[in-house]
Design an enzyme around this catalytic site. Structure first.
Site, PDB file in Angstrom:
ATOM      1  N   GLY A 290     -28.883   0.037 -39.125  1.00 17.89           N
ATOM      2  CA  GLY A 290     -27.746   0.475 -38.328  1.00 17.89           C
ATOM      3  C   GLY A 290     -27.223   1.817 -38.793  1.00 17.89           C
ATOM      4  CB  THR A 291     -26.078   4.768 -36.908  1.00 20.72           C
ATOM      5  OG1 THR A 291     -25.111   4.160 -36.039  1.00 20.72           O
ATOM      6  CG2 THR A 291     -27.407   4.866 -36.186  1.00 20.72           C
ATOM      7  CG  ASP A 292     -21.461   1.688 -37.700  1.00 22.85           C
ATOM      8  OD1 ASP A 292     -21.515   2.729 -37.028  1.00 22.85           O
ATOM      9  OD2 ASP A 292     -21.066   0.598 -37.240  1.00 22.85           O
TER      10      ASP A 292
ATOM     11  CE  LYS B 146     -22.992   6.953 -35.923  1.00 19.07           C
ATOM     12  NZ  LYS B 146     -22.756   5.522 -35.622  1.00 19.07           N
TER      13      LYS B 146
END
Length: 529
Positions: free
Chosen positions: A96-98, A189
Site C-alpha cells: 500500500g502507498t500510505d 508520497k
C-alpha cells in the site's frame, strides 16, 4: 531469472466496494491468469513464484491495508525474504502507498547488520522492489475472483516496471512507481490523485522504465564489499536473521514518536507551551525516540523568542534528552537539508542534544530510529552508538557529510569540505592552501601540504580504488599520498569524527576492517593505528 512476488495488501490488490485486500492465494491465482502471460512475452526466461504463506495476523484476509501497518509487520516481510534468500534472484513486494516510504527505509536496515562505526557487516546482494498503485490492478465487481484487468490504471505498468527492476541485480530495497525507480530509503508520497504518486526530492531516480528499462550507473548503490558481508553467505544471513528476531521481540515495547512544529500557543511569562506539554507527555509515556518535523532549515519553536533557553519547549526537549530520548530534528520541507547556521530559531537545538539528519525525510528518520533502537541491545550498542549511526547514511537515506568512499563519493573538489555533524571539525579542500583540518573555532590543526605553489592549486583530494588517499594538482600531478595502496582493490573510506578525546581523520579499509592511515589530535587515537 526467478522472481518472487510478495503481496502485502494495498490498493493494487484490492477489489470490491469499498476496496479491501484480496487473500494472497486469490491474488496469486488472478495474477497467474491475467498478468503472467504478458510478462512472459517480454521476459521468456522469467520464472515467477508467489508468497502465499506470508500473512498479517491483524487482518481477516491475511493481507493488510498499509494504513494499519506497524513496525512488527516490517519484520514479517524481512523474515520471509531471508527465509527464501537462496530460492530466487529478486523480489517484488506489492505494498500500500500510505506507508510504503516507511517500509522503504525499514526493510534495507532489517536486511543488514552494522558495526557501531557504521561499517556494513551484512547486506543485500539482490533486488527487493516495492511497488503499488493509485488504482486496483483487477476488476472484480462482486466476488473475490477477478475477471479482468482494470481499465486505465497505473497498476499494470507499475508491475511491469517492478518486474524489470527486480531482474536488474541492484543490491538494494527500491521503490518503483510511475516509470521511475528510487532508493526506498529516499521516497515520499507526493500525490494522491495522479499516477506519479512518489518522488525522492533530495535524491534522483536510479532508473527509468520506458520502452526499455535503464539504470543510471552514476548513482547505483554498490554491491556488498565481500561475500562474507553479503546475505548470500549463510553465516552472514544467519546473523542477520538472529538480529531480526531480537528486533521483532523488542518492537512491541518500543515507543518512537513524531511531532510536527505548528503555530501553537505559548506563554513565556508563565513558562508554558502546548508543544512542551506534548513533549512532556511523550516522555511520560516512555518514548525513547522523538522525530521533530521542524520548519525550514530545522527551526523549532523554543517557547521564548528572545531567550530560547528560558522557553518551555526548550526545557521540555532538554529534559527529554537528559532522560535518554534521542531527538531527531528533521525538516518538514521536502527539498533541502537541516542547517543550524541558517537561523537563530534553529541554532539552539544542538545545545539540547538534537541530532542533525541532514536531508533525510521524517518518515525515514522515524523508521531508522525505530529499527536501530530495537537492534541496540542485541548488537551491544550504547545510546551514543545509536546517535552516531543516526547521523550516518547506512542505506543511502541521507547525504554523507563526514566521509569519502572510493566506491561512491570518492572525491573532494576545491572548495568542498567534510564536517562532523556537531560542527566540531571540518576538512576543507582550500583552493589556495590544499586540504586543511580545522576545529570548531576555525583554527587549523593539520595541513596536508607543508608548502604550496600557485601553479599547483587548486587540487583534488581523492580516495583511490586501491586504498590510497591522494591529493592531485590541477595538472594531475601527485602532491601528497597516504602511501596505503594495496594490490587490487581496497574498499576504503576517509572518515572525519570528533569526540571529547579530540578530532580524528582516518582512512579505513572496510573490507579488511582496519585503519590504514590517520591524523588525530589525541595521542591515544594516533597509537591505535
Amino acid at each position: 531469472m526467478k522472481i518472487m512476488i510478495i503481496n502485502t495488501g494495498g490498493t493494487i490488490s484490492c477489489v470490491g466496494t469499498p476496496l479491501a485486500p484480496m487473500t494472497a492465494r486469490a491474488f496469486a491465482d488472478a495474477f497467474r491468469q491475467l498478468v503472467e502471460p504478458a510478462l512472459l512475452q517480454a521476459f521468456p526466461d522469467l520464472t515467477l513464484s508467489y508468497a502465499t504463506d506470508l500473512t498479517f495476523p491483524q487482518s481477516a484476509t491475511g493481507m493488510l491495508d498499509s494504513t494499519n501497518l506497524q513496525p512488527t509487520d516490517w519484520c514479517l516481510m524481512a523474515e520471509h525474504i531471508l527465509t527464501h534468500y537462496e530460492d530466487v534472484d529478486g523480489w517484488v513486494v506489492l505494498h500500500g502507498t500510505d506507508t510504503m516510504q516507511a517500509s522503504g527505509m525499514a526493510l534495507p536496515l532489517l536486511l543488514s547488520r552494522f558495526a557501531p562505526d557504521g561499517t556494513r557487516l551484512a547486506g543485500l546482494s539482490k533486488p527487493v522492489i516495492l511497488t503499488g498503485s493509485q488504482a486496483p490492478l483487477f476488476y472484480a465487481p462482486s466476488t473475490d475472483s477477478p475477471q479482468a484487468l482494470n481499465f486505465n490504471t497505473d497498476a499494470f505498468q507499475n508491475v511491469c516496471g517492478a518486474i524489470a527492476a527486480a531482474q536488474s541485480g541492484i543490491p538494494d530495497v527500491c521503490v518503483f512507481f510511475d516509470s521511475l525507480l528510487f532508493r526506498g530509503s529516499r521516497v515520499v508520497k507526493t500525490d494522491t490523485g495522479q499516477f506519479r504518486g512518489f518522488d525522492a526530492p533530495n535524491n534522483g531516480p536510479l532508473g527509468r522504465h520506458g520502452i526499455r528499462f535503464t539504470l543510471d550507473a552514476r548513482v547505483l548503490p554498490p554491491a556488498p564489499v565481500s561475500r562474507t558481508a553479503s546475505l548470500d553467505d549463510r553465516a552472514a544471513r544467519a546473523a542477520t536473521a538472529a538480529q531480526l528476531v531480537a528486533i521483532r521481540n523488542a518492537l512491541p515495547a518500543l515507543r518512537v514518536a513524531e511531532l510536527s512544529a505548528f503555530p501553537a500557543p505559548y506563554h513565556p511569562e508563565q513558562g508554558t507551551a502546548l508543544l512542551a506539554d506534548l513533549i512532556n507527555g511523550f516522555v511520560a509515556q516512555g518514548v525513547r525516540g522523538l522525530v521533530l518535523r521542524s520548519y525550514g532549515a530545522g527551526n523549532f519553536p523554543s517557547g521564548h523568542p528572545r531567550t530560547p533557553e528560558e522557553g518551555a519547549i526548550y526545557k521540555a526537549l532538554s529534559a527529554a534528552n537528559e532522560a535518554g530520548v534521542i531527538i531527531m530534528d528533521n525538516t518538514q520541507v521536502q527539498h533541502g537539508a537541516v542547517d543550524y547556521n541558517a537561523y537563530a530559531a534553529g541554532a539552539w537545538l544542538p545545545g539540547i542534544g538534537a541530532l542533525n539528519p541532514v536531508d533525510m525525510t521524517p518518515s525515514a528518520s522515524l523508521a531508522k530510529l525505530t529499527v536501530l533502537l530495537a537492534a541496540a541491545e542485541a548488537n551491544g550498542w550504547r545510546l551514543a552508538d545509536v546517535k552516531f549511526l543516526m547521523q550516518l547514511p547506512l542505506v543511502g537515506e541521507m547525504a554523507d557529510l563526514s566521509r569519502l568512499d572510493n566506491r561512491g563519493n570518492a572525491m573532494l573538489a576545491p572548495g568542498q569540505s567534510l564536517s562532523t555533524f556537531n560542527g566540531a571539525a571540518r576538512l576543507t579542500n582550500h583552493p589556495e592552501k590544499g586540504p586543511l583540518l580545522t576545529d570548531n573555532n576555525g583554527q587549523v590543526v593539520w595541513a596536508m601540504l607543508e608548502t604550496t605553489k600557485d601553479t599547483e592549486l587548486p587540487g583534488t583530494l581523492r580516495v583511490e580504488a586501491d586504498g590510497n588517499l591522494v591529493f592531485m594538482s590541477r595538472n594531475n600531478d601527485l602532491l601528497w599520498a597516504s602511501n596505503t595502496a594495496v594490490a587490487g582493490r581496497a574498499p576504503s573510506q576517509l572518515r572525519l569524527t570528533a569526540s571529547t578525546e579530540g578530532i580524528l581523520l582516518e582512512l579505513y579499509d572496510y573490507a579488511a576492517l582496519k585503519r590504514t592511515w590517520c591524523f588525530a589530535t589525541s595521542e591515544k587515537e594516533t597509537k591505535a593505528l
